[in-house]
Every structure is written in C-alpha cells, then in structure tokens.
Design a protein around this motif. Sequence first.
Motif, PDB file in Angstrom:
ATOM      1  N   THR A 173       0.814  -1.311  -0.013  1.00 25.69           N
ATOM      2  CA  THR A 173      -0.089   0.014  -0.065  1.00 25.69           C
ATOM      3  C   THR A 173       0.927   1.219   0.017  1.00 25.69           C
ATOM      4  N   GLU A 219      -5.315  -4.979   1.371  1.00 29.96           N
ATOM      5  CA  GLU A 219      -5.233  -3.373   1.741  1.00 29.96           C
ATOM      6  C   GLU A 219      -5.603  -3.293   3.039  1.00 29.96           C
ATOM      7  N   ARG A 220      -5.528  -2.198   3.711  1.00 34.59           N
ATOM      8  CA  ARG A 220      -5.914  -2.018   5.125  1.00 34.59           C
ATOM      9  C   ARG A 220      -7.109  -2.603   5.559  1.00 34.59           C
ATOM     10  N   SER A 256      -6.956  -4.321  -5.294  1.00 35.79           N
ATOM     11  CA  SER A 256      -5.986  -3.552  -4.606  1.00 35.79           C
ATOM     12  C   SER A 256      -5.067  -2.837  -5.369  1.00 35.79           C
ATOM     13  N   SER A 257      -4.190  -1.936  -4.742  1.00 36.40           N
ATOM     14  CA  SER A 257      -3.245  -1.334  -5.709  1.00 36.40           C
ATOM     15  C   SER A 257      -2.310  -2.132  -6.570  1.00 36.40           C
TER      16      SER A 257
END
Length: 740
Positions: free
Chosen positions: A361, A396-397, A404-405
């Motif tokens: 992230t 992700e968090r 996701s990224s």
Amino acid sequence: MGSRRATRRAGRPALAHGRATGRRRNRSGPARPGAAGMTRAAVGARSRVRQGQPFPLGATWDGMGVNFALYSRHATKVELCLFDARGREVERIALPEYTDEVWHGYLPDARPGMRYGYRVHGPYAPDAGHRFNPHKLVLDPYAKQLVGDIKWAPHLFGYTIGHKDADLSMDRRDSAPYMPRCVVVDPAYTWGRDRRPCTPWDRSVIYEGHVRGLSMQLPSVPDALRGRFSAVHADELVDHLRYLGVTALELLPVHAHADDQYLVERGLSNYWGYNTLGFFAPHPGFLSGTDIAEFKQMVAGLHHAGLEVILDVVYNHTAEGNELGPTLSFKGIDNASYYRLADDRRYYINDTGTGNTFDLTNAGALRMVMDSLRYWVQDMHVDGFRFDLATILGRERAGFDPSSSFLDAVRQDPVLSQVKLIAEPWDIGPGGYQLGRFPPGWSEWNDRFRDTMRAFWRGDEGQLSDFATRLMGSADLFSHLGRRPSASVNFVTAHDGFTLHDLVSYNDKHNNANGEDGQDGSDNNLSWNHGAEGPTDDPDVRALRQRQVRNLLASLIFSQGTPMLLAGDEFGHGQNGNNNAYCQDNPLTWLDWERAQNAEGRSLSAFVRRLLALRRRYPQLRRSRFLQARDAHAEEGVHWYRADGQPMTVDDWNDPQARSLMLELPAALDAGQTSRQTSLLLLINAGATEQRFMPPALDAGRWKIMISSAAAATEIGDDGSVVLVDRALMLLARRHAAEG
C-alpha cells in the motif's frame, strides 16, 4: 498445507534473530580494471559526484558513468559506500540530491563491476517504526547483482543483542565486513533471435523444479556447472522435458536469497529460497561465474526448445525478519515505508509466518515490486510468475481486495498484463484464503483440486461429486468475470509437501532430518501407504502404489484447467517421507536421474508422455471455456453415467459410497481440429473391488482403449462392456461413423 498454510514455515522457531544468508563462497572472480579493483587513491581521484537523476532507481551505467538513486522517504542523509575487490570500504560519498523522496547522485567515472552499498541516516526510533542505523551497511533494493556472503555476527543487527531494552537499543558496530556487496552491471546482451513461445493457456503444461534439484545429479553436466543456471538448459534436461511434452518450466525462487541463521548453525540452508534478499539480482549460488548473462543464456536456451520460463517470486516478505531480525536492506533504508507495522509501530504485522510483511500500500514499495517484475520480463525475458502467498499482495488495510493497488497496477500494465500470472491464493493472515477471488488475467493454484483428488483416490467417502467438479475445471470457483478453465492451475503435488511417490508410500511425514523434532510440515497430507510405511518388497503393495500414481497423474492431465507436474514425479522421485524439505540441499531433494533410467522410471515417464500426447490430440481434454459439468445431455457439454450406463441422478451424486462413474466428452466442436469427430469416455473406479462398465452406444463402431492405469491388459467384451480392476482409470475413444 494449502489453504491452512501449514507449509514450509510451520513449526519453525520464532525469528529470534531474523533471517540472513548462508555460507556460499564468494564467486565474484577478478574485478574489471578500473572498477572494483581500484585502489583507495584511484577511487578518491574519480569520485567527483554530481547531482544525477532520481530515475531510474538503482545503479545505472550509461556508458560514461553511473547514476545512483535510492528511495527513502524518512532518511536524513544517504551515503554511497564503495569497496575494492578485497572487500575493503574505500570511500563514502554523500548523495547530494533529494528529489521526490529519492536520494541520488552521479559518479562520472564509475564503471560496471564497481562494488557498493549504502549507509542511511535518520532516526533510530523503533517505537515510531524507524530503524535507521548508519553503522549498518545496507544493500540496494535495485541491485542487479550481489557478491559475497553474509557472515553471521552480532554486528548485523541494528540493536545490541542481549541488551536489557532489546531492539530499543542501538548497536554501533560496523556490519560491512559481514555483508555482501552490490555490483554495478552492464545490462548489454545480444538476444539474437530469441522469441517467446507464447504458449496459449489451454495448451500449457507446467513443470515445477529447482535450479539445483534439477541438475545436481544430471549425468551429462560437468561438476562445475551442476546446480547453476547453465545446467538448466543442458541438452539432457531439455530433451527430457520435450519428451514428456511439458510447455513451461517453473523455477523455485531464483532471486538472491538468504539462509536463516538457525539453519546455518545446523549445517543446513534455505534450499527452496523463499527468503528474498534482493528482488533484481539472480541468486549468486546459481551462477557458475560472475556474469548475470548466464541467466539470460538459460532463458534463451529454453525458449529455443519451445519452453516458457516462469519464476516463483516472493514479494510478500523479505529476509530481515521481525523486530529482532538483522538490518540488511529495507529495514535500514526506510523501515516504516517498506513494511506493514502494527498499531504499536515497534512491531511487524506477520501475515506471512516469517516475521514481516511487505507493504504494497506504500507507493515506494509498490513501485519497487512493479519495477522488479518488469525487469525480469523486459531485460531477462521470462514468460511469467507464480506469486508466493499472493493474498498478501492484494491485501489493503481493510483486507483482501481484488482491486487492490498491486492487482490493479498489474492488470493495467502493458507489459505485465501480457505474461502468465499465477497466484498462490492464501496466507496465514485474516481472511487469508482467497481461492477463486483473484481478478481476470490471473490463474491460481487450486488446492481444492489437490485435496479432492487425493481423498477420492484414497477411497474417502462422499468425494464423487466434488471429484467431478474438479475434473471439469472447478467452475464453482472460477466461472465468473470471463475467466476460463485455465485459471485453475491443477496440481496433486508441489515442492511444498510429499512427492507423488511419497504420497502413496507414507501415512505420516518423516521430517527428522530438518532438526525440528518432526514439528514442521503439514499433518493433513491425505496420503496412504497402501499397507506398508515406506519402502517395501511386497509385490501387491508396490503394484497398487504404481497404479495409484498413474490414477493421480491421469486425473491431473485429463482435467480441465492448467496441469502442473512436480519435477521427478514422472519417474518416481521420493524424499524418504519428508514433506517439508525446504532446508535439504542434498540428494534427498536432488532429482535421482538414475531412477529415471530404470525400468519403473522409464515406464512411468512413458505413461506421462502418453497422457500429455492425448491431451494435445483431443481438445475435449483442454477446453478453453467452461461447460455444464453435470448436465447429462447438455448440448456441447459432457455426459455423466453410472457404471451400468445409466445417467447419473441426484441420488447417485449424493451417495457417500459411490466411487465409480463414466464421463463422456462428445466429439470436439472446436473449428479446425482434426479430431473433431472423436468422442472420449473416461472410466473411473476408485473402489476397492473390480467394476464392470457398460459404455453408452452411440452409432456404428466400437470404443477403443487409449490408455489405462491398470498394468494388466484389459479388453472390451463382445457386449461392449469393460471390466476395470480396483482403483483404476481408463480412457476410451470412438470415432463417429461419418468419419468412416
């Protein structure tokens, strides 16, 4: 194993002192004139540092000099350290510029072969997540080559071992004498006519192997080249792979990796290599000399033989362990940016079971991974990747996210989106099991396939329905968003767990050689020794084991999806019942090529060759789209029958004692296929007694036996019936009357 992640890491001691590299000798060879071999005076004379550029990251030779660029968001100063060929630090140069979180400088007279590292200044504040310690030499994350060994010593740790405040203390001893060196490389290489095979997914067959394991006992390879990249494209090995009919070689990690201290102290090593030290550098122990072009030569040689190269990559964690681990690279460059930290930022989130978790992230960490992947595709010409513990890459968090990224970055990337991408879709973190949830463009290791095939052929109750679903490509998991059967990477065995020989030879794991009191490795193996634990001379036990091996191989290769074979399974390689041989770099894991040449080994290899030839010949065995798995009369579909020839009913599917069935794959309708008028019939008998099958009548003509796992000859009776011995499989083929 599999979804529970009781794997190579299970049962290992906590990372008291993290992870580091092992005891390979320095294979760096003579330095190039004017580079690593320069004297102290010469270095000082030509170290006229200029501001340079923040891009590209790493050490980049432009023909005139070398640009150095290092990402660190929180550092206050970065020093470039230069070393001579004897390992002596000869100069420290402060990088003069800091642009967009990147420290950079340019040495106009530096050359390929120069050896270097960094010292990074900043706060040593573990409670805030910062562990800068300029007394510790750190490796460039973008280094294309490493030389030398890590020599285990307290100096490698950023804190003072044994101090009352543990990692809150700061150790001021110099770690450079105990660290490898980064090397500036010249990337020039003439690829000539190298062409990627670009094998379509529906024709792909993966062969998973280890650089050393494949070649350490390969007879035709000179001793100096065994276990090196050069040996992987040796004629003997390539000819064997082409003989079998596989299309891709998937190599266990080839990135520079570290051996755990506790393994080194036991005289062992991190053989599998899932402990990355550098994501751009080939592992030094796999080079026969000092030139990384050896890896490129391997790729070119395999491509010339029509074989793709897939790398098993480990971007989920690094070799630096937890807060008590050594400072080798990322931890000393920018700990708070590269790693996922707990709410108490002194500690690491450990979704990997190895002490730390890489934080994708963070833009800097994400960029490093993307740059690394593109480097191996564009500069090293590899054809794809298998991502270890890939759930972490999509977390992700708030948890795993198919958008996701990282997963979105890969999907839109014009380079990476065009190569083979395979996820190991689990980790030990919260919500870690994500089989079937990766986005389009990805394939996934299917442990549901593995476990079902093992349980079904072992004779477990209530497996028939799930067996049929796995056989048809696991549509329940993958048939969405336009994903194809090839998204399911089917396997019965892999490096992690029993070999196929051991799966049918042992009820229990036998891991004492690992030195962990048998606590490591999975206990849920779904294995069966068939009457004797380990080696036996009992002819009945041996015959049944051989039949079961063939059953499992045939079920794998005749299933919809992408089959993956474990190296050595095709000729009966075993590991004496060790199902977690991650630390065994010895004949236990090295393929026994003599066994491949004995009668049993040759017979089994020929059987695998025949299976793969049938898969290529008949497109029904490798459909590019999902079909209706259980509709007995679906157009263009498949037909399921009981042994008596009657269509399967709901009650039949739900019968916990049912262990036999027939699967008819009608004539393939794929345009342009020469076998489009041939129907196939797969007979399955996982029961403990022989079974009479009555194949369905189609039109004029008879079924023909194409292959059987039973050793004894089987004939089709005058009434068209077939008697199949206990625990056996058979494939029949029948041409339509229209073909003549």
